[in-house]
Design a protein around this motif. Sequence first.
Motif, PDB file in Angstrom:
ATOM      1  N   TYR A 273       0.750  -6.640   9.572  1.00  0.00           N
ATOM      2  CA  TYR A 273       1.339  -5.521  10.301  1.00  0.00           C
ATOM      3  C   TYR A 273       0.347  -5.017  11.356  1.00  0.00           C
ATOM      4  O   TYR A 273      -0.195  -3.920  11.228  1.00  0.00           O
ATOM      5  CB  TYR A 273       1.722  -4.403   9.331  1.00  0.00           C
ATOM      6  N   PRO A 274       0.102  -5.827  12.401  1.00  0.00           N
ATOM      7  CA  PRO A 274      -0.946  -5.457  13.366  1.00  0.00           C
ATOM      8  C   PRO A 274      -0.682  -4.142  14.090  1.00  0.00           C
ATOM      9  O   PRO A 274      -1.617  -3.388  14.358  1.00  0.00           O
ATOM     10  CB  PRO A 274      -0.982  -6.631  14.341  1.00  0.00           C
ATOM     11  N   GLY A 275       0.558  -3.849  14.403  1.00  0.00           N
ATOM     12  CA  GLY A 275       0.862  -2.593  15.084  1.00  0.00           C
ATOM     13  C   GLY A 275       0.547  -1.399  14.212  1.00  0.00           C
ATOM     14  O   GLY A 275      -0.025  -0.401  14.668  1.00  0.00           O
ATOM     15  N   LEU A 276       0.899  -1.496  12.934  1.00  0.00           N
ATOM     16  CA  LEU A 276       0.610  -0.420  11.988  1.00  0.00           C
ATOM     17  C   LEU A 276      -0.894  -0.267  11.813  1.00  0.00           C
ATOM     18  O   LEU A 276      -1.418   0.847  11.791  1.00  0.00           O
ATOM     19  CB  LEU A 276       1.284  -0.704  10.647  1.00  0.00           C
TER      20      LEU A 276
ATOM     21  N   LEU B  49      -0.453  15.293   7.627  1.00  0.00           N
ATOM     22  CA  LEU B  49       0.264  15.224   8.896  1.00  0.00           C
ATOM     23  C   LEU B  49       0.266  13.787   9.422  1.00  0.00           C
ATOM     24  O   LEU B  49       1.284  13.279   9.895  1.00  0.00           O
ATOM     25  CB  LEU B  49      -0.353  16.169   9.930  1.00  0.00           C
ATOM     26  N   THR B  50      -0.867  13.130   9.308  1.00  0.00           N
ATOM     27  CA  THR B  50      -0.962  11.737   9.734  1.00  0.00           C
ATOM     28  C   THR B  50      -0.069  10.848   8.870  1.00  0.00           C
ATOM     29  O   THR B  50       0.539   9.910   9.371  1.00  0.00           O
ATOM     30  CB  THR B  50      -2.420  11.248   9.673  1.00  0.00           C
ATOM     31  N   LEU B  51       0.025  11.156   7.599  1.00  0.00           N
ATOM     32  CA  LEU B  51       0.904  10.404   6.703  1.00  0.00           C
ATOM     33  C   LEU B  51       2.345  10.465   7.205  1.00  0.00           C
ATOM     34  O   LEU B  51       3.055   9.448   7.234  1.00  0.00           O
ATOM     35  CB  LEU B  51       0.802  10.945   5.277  1.00  0.00           C
TER      36      LEU B  51
ATOM     37  N   TYR C  92       6.300   6.097  12.197  1.00  0.00           N
ATOM     38  CA  TYR C  92       5.977   4.850  12.891  1.00  0.00           C
ATOM     39  C   TYR C  92       6.629   3.671  12.175  1.00  0.00           C
ATOM     40  O   TYR C  92       7.238   2.809  12.817  1.00  0.00           O
ATOM     41  CB  TYR C  92       4.457   4.650  12.970  1.00  0.00           C
ATOM     42  N   ILE C  93       6.515   3.624  10.855  1.00  0.00           N
ATOM     43  CA  ILE C  93       7.112   2.542  10.061  1.00  0.00           C
ATOM     44  C   ILE C  93       8.623   2.506  10.269  1.00  0.00           C
ATOM     45  O   ILE C  93       9.215   1.445  10.445  1.00  0.00           O
ATOM     46  CB  ILE C  93       6.747   2.696   8.572  1.00  0.00           C
ATOM     47  N   GLU C  94       9.234   3.677  10.262  1.00  0.00           N
ATOM     48  CA  GLU C  94      10.677   3.749  10.465  1.00  0.00           C
ATOM     49  C   GLU C  94      11.064   3.230  11.853  1.00  0.00           C
ATOM     50  O   GLU C  94      11.994   2.434  12.002  1.00  0.00           O
ATOM     51  CB  GLU C  94      11.161   5.179  10.280  1.00  0.00           C
ATOM     52  N   ARG C  95      10.326   3.650  12.860  1.00  0.00           N
ATOM     53  CA  ARG C  95      10.627   3.256  14.236  1.00  0.00           C
ATOM     54  C   ARG C  95      10.375   1.768  14.468  1.00  0.00           C
ATOM     55  O   ARG C  95      11.207   1.060  15.039  1.00  0.00           O
ATOM     56  CB  ARG C  95       9.790   4.092  15.201  1.00  0.00           C
ATOM     57  N   GLU C  96       9.250   1.258  14.008  1.00  0.00           N
ATOM     58  CA  GLU C  96       8.857  -0.122  14.314  1.00  0.00           C
ATOM     59  C   GLU C  96       9.494  -1.171  13.402  1.00  0.00           C
ATOM     60  O   GLU C  96       9.726  -2.292  13.829  1.00  0.00           O
ATOM     61  CB  GLU C  96       7.330  -0.259  14.247  1.00  0.00           C
ATOM     62  N   TYR C  97       9.721  -0.802  12.136  1.00  0.00           N
ATOM     63  CA  TYR C  97      10.206  -1.785  11.171  1.00  0.00           C
ATOM     64  C   TYR C  97      11.601  -1.463  10.644  1.00  0.00           C
ATOM     65  O   TYR C  97      12.142  -2.203   9.827  1.00  0.00           O
ATOM     66  CB  TYR C  97       9.219  -1.910   9.998  1.00  0.00           C
ATOM     67  N   GLY C  98      12.183  -0.355  11.105  1.00  0.00           N
ATOM     68  CA  GLY C  98      13.526   0.018  10.675  1.00  0.00           C
ATOM     69  C   GLY C  98      13.612   0.367   9.204  1.00  0.00           C
ATOM     70  O   GLY C  98      14.663   0.245   8.580  1.00  0.00           O
ATOM     71  N   LEU C  99      12.508   0.808   8.645  1.00  0.00           N
ATOM     72  CA  LEU C  99      12.431   1.103   7.212  1.00  0.00           C
ATOM     73  C   LEU C  99      12.251   2.593   6.993  1.00  0.00           C
ATOM     74  O   LEU C  99      11.249   3.164   7.428  1.00  0.00           O
ATOM     75  CB  LEU C  99      11.252   0.345   6.598  1.00  0.00           C
TER      76      LEU C  99
ATOM     77  N   TYR D  66       3.927  -2.562  -0.508  1.00  0.00           N
ATOM     78  CA  TYR D  66       5.141  -1.761  -0.384  1.00  0.00           C
ATOM     79  C   TYR D  66       5.991  -2.269   0.777  1.00  0.00           C
ATOM     80  O   TYR D  66       7.196  -2.494   0.637  1.00  0.00           O
ATOM     81  CB  TYR D  66       4.770  -0.288  -0.174  1.00  0.00           C
ATOM     82  N   LEU D  67       5.358  -2.464   1.940  1.00  0.00           N
ATOM     83  CA  LEU D  67       6.096  -2.952   3.104  1.00  0.00           C
ATOM     84  C   LEU D  67       6.620  -4.371   2.881  1.00  0.00           C
ATOM     85  O   LEU D  67       7.764  -4.673   3.234  1.00  0.00           O
ATOM     86  CB  LEU D  67       5.210  -2.911   4.357  1.00  0.00           C
ATOM     87  N   ASP D  68       5.810  -5.233   2.289  1.00  0.00           N
ATOM     88  CA  ASP D  68       6.255  -6.598   1.986  1.00  0.00           C
ATOM     89  C   ASP D  68       7.504  -6.592   1.109  1.00  0.00           C
ATOM     90  O   ASP D  68       8.443  -7.336   1.349  1.00  0.00           O
ATOM     91  CB  ASP D  68       5.155  -7.395   1.286  1.00  0.00           C
ATOM     92  N   GLU D  69       7.499  -5.742   0.086  1.00  0.00           N
ATOM     93  CA  GLU D  69       8.632  -5.660  -0.832  1.00  0.00           C
ATOM     94  C   GLU D  69       9.884  -5.109  -0.155  1.00  0.00           C
ATOM     95  O   GLU D  69      10.990  -5.564  -0.422  1.00  0.00           O
ATOM     96  CB  GLU D  69       8.275  -4.809  -2.039  1.00  0.00           C
ATOM     97  N   ARG D  70       9.717  -4.119   0.692  1.00  0.00           N
ATOM     98  CA  ARG D  70      10.854  -3.466   1.325  1.00  0.00           C
ATOM     99  C   ARG D  70      11.385  -4.221   2.535  1.00  0.00           C
ATOM    100  O   ARG D  70      12.574  -4.169   2.810  1.00  0.00           O
ATOM    101  CB  ARG D  70      10.476  -2.038   1.754  1.00  0.00           C
ATOM    102  N   ILE D  71      10.507  -4.898   3.265  1.00  0.00           N
ATOM    103  CA  ILE D  71      10.916  -5.581   4.487  1.00  0.00           C
ATOM    104  C   ILE D  71      11.253  -7.054   4.215  1.00  0.00           C
ATOM    105  O   ILE D  71      12.229  -7.569   4.712  1.00  0.00           O
ATOM    106  CB  ILE D  71       9.820  -5.492   5.577  1.00  0.00           C
ATOM    107  N   GLY D  72      10.388  -7.671   3.426  1.00  0.00           N
ATOM    108  CA  GLY D  72      10.432  -9.100   3.299  1.00  0.00           C
ATOM    109  C   GLY D  72      11.320  -9.724   2.363  1.00  0.00           C
ATOM    110  O   GLY D  72      11.783 -10.751   2.353  1.00  0.00           O
TER     111      GLY D  72
END
Length: 78
Positions: A6-9, A38-40, A46-53, A72-78
């Motif tokens: 996830y280079p963008g993330l 706040l950063t969280l 960002y995750i929602e915008r870039e990965y639709g999650l 978490y991202l692998d499980e939800r996206i992949g």
Amino acid sequence: MSLTTYPGLLEFIADKAEITSAELQLDQTLETINLDSLTLIEISLYIEREYGLNVPEGDLRLDQELGEWVRYLDERIG
């Protein structure tokens, strides 16, 4: 498993922490790189915008290691 999946993330988190992406490690938490709740929220958006999650509140926490985030991202996206 790698942060480079996830280079963008990775770049987004590094930018928020004011470090280079090369300095990020899978065993670091957002707390250890001095980021806050706040950063969280920004990262979740960002995750929602870039990965639709949609990331439900509480799924990602400041005390989780970045490696847990990748899984978490692998499980939800992949």
